[in-house]
Design an enzyme around this catalytic site. Sequence first.
Site, PDB file in Angstrom:
ATOM      1  CB  SER A  26     -11.606   0.343  16.387  1.00 12.88           C
ATOM      2  OG  SER A  26     -12.205   1.081  17.403  1.00 12.88           O
ATOM      3  CB  CYS A  47      -0.934   0.003   1.210  1.00 18.62           C
ATOM      4  SG  CYS A  47      -0.096  -0.101   2.806  1.00 18.62           S
ATOM      5  CD  GLU A  96       6.303  -1.682   8.334  1.00 16.70           C
ATOM      6  OE1 GLU A  96       5.764  -2.718   8.719  1.00 16.70           O
ATOM      7  OE2 GLU A  96       6.626  -1.470   7.154  1.00 16.70           O
ATOM      8  CD  GLN A 136       1.820  -5.238   6.866  1.00 14.85           C
ATOM      9  OE1 GLN A 136       1.656  -4.106   7.318  1.00 14.85           O
ATOM     10  NE2 GLN A 136       0.860  -5.892   6.239  1.00 14.85           N
ATOM     11  CD  GLU A 153      -8.835   6.577   9.437  1.00 10.19           C
ATOM     12  OE1 GLU A 153      -7.848   7.081  10.024  1.00 10.19           O
ATOM     13  OE2 GLU A 153      -9.264   7.004   8.346  1.00 10.19           O
ATOM     14  CB  SER A 187       8.585   1.632   7.003  1.00 11.86           C
ATOM     15  OG  SER A 187       9.007   0.391   6.476  1.00 11.86           O
ATOM     16  NE  ARG A 236       8.430   0.425   0.618  1.00 14.92           N
ATOM     17  CZ  ARG A 236       9.216   1.501   0.726  1.00 14.92           C
ATOM     18  NH1 ARG A 236       9.971   1.864  -0.293  1.00 14.92           N
ATOM     19  NH2 ARG A 236       9.273   2.190   1.847  1.00 14.92           N
TER      20      ARG A 236
END
EC number: 1.2.1.70
Length: 427
Positions: free
Chosen positions: A197, A50, A116, A118, A195, A111, A52
């Site tokens: 949550s 989402c 992060e 992920q 958002e 990032s 890159r």
Amino acid sequence: MKLQMIGCSHHDAAVEFRERISFSGDHLVKALTDFRDRFPASEVVLLSTCNRVEFYASSRDDADNLTRDTVAEFLANQHRISTDEVVERMIYRSGPEAIEHLFSVAASLDSMVVGEAQILSQVKQAYNLACLNGSAGPLTHAVFQAANRTAKRVQQETSIHRRRVSVPSVAVGEVVPEVFDSLADKHVLICGAGEMSEETLPYLKQAGATKITIINRNLERAKALANRFDVQADPWQSLHDYLIEADLLIGTTSAPEPILTASDFQAIQNKRKGRILLVLDLAVPRDFDPKLGDFSDVYLYQIDDLQIACDRNRREREKEHPKAKQIIAEETSRLIASLNHRSTGPIIERLRTNAEEIKQSELDRLRNKLMQLNVDPSVFSEVEKSFGRLTNKLLHPPLASVRDDIAGGHQRGLLEALRHLFKLGDE
């Protein structure tokens, strides 16, 4: 062979463009296949997230004409946009710069939220898909395996990944463990389905929470979010009923007034039978009355408390940047040295072997003549040493130039000339 990267990220392209240029599912697989059809001698890995979209490619044949412009044209055709738009909005890296960029991406230094976890998984998935599709090759194998090693070093040798910098990650990752050993047997009640949550739920699931309920004034929105994370959703009116059983209460609504006052809680306190309640107020304005913190069995953390921890962790991460950058520089140099050796080794070895054979042949011929003249063997020994020094001195300048040329990324320059001049055969 030289690694090339063309791509864009949140640093240099708006989300609208990233959405237009992104790949997913069958389109991603098709793009890899189409790329190999367009550049038959190429190898390519496509990283599309989402934040890159990046092509990492190389070709073993100059006839492929793998350049920034040709790759940009390929991307433009894939998405039916103009090549000029791709060139204008996407950055290009080649050689050591492309390698260093990938290492920074894998280590999460590039990032949106530095540290992060992920992104490394996404890099691995992109590489694995290229392997399954047959579009990876010797260079991309070496580079992406080194990227994984580099990211692991950054994780192990710095605290960047251990410093949480988002409010939900601090709330669940640092505050919750201070109160509960585990969330596996705890009831979690989330108020709100926006958002915040959505961002908090993955951390709760990672922490082992299984009994999670979302309540929201718009029940359909709560159900939609609950379905995505396999949790429960119930009407807003059930707030007080769930409070009796809740161990962890999280507020994420946009309500202008507190949704739970101290008097509301006091009315149900006896029904809770003295059980501890951890309250995480992630909302602005605040969802919960600050006086809730006055109850002996309630631990209340508000957004300001959590933001202070985020800011502190962010400063600590920044201190670790130089160390992480040094690791990336070391691993980049290490890989380039390995690739250079792999590229030059066979040619240099053949040249040395040929020179040694010629030298030995001439020495053998000279030895026979000197023996006929009854020359002292010690004289021949000196001659042999001289031949060795002469050969090494003659070879040193061209070999040093070749190594320098390769280090500069010109794999088809002096190395090719050396191979043809000395008729060293194919690589």
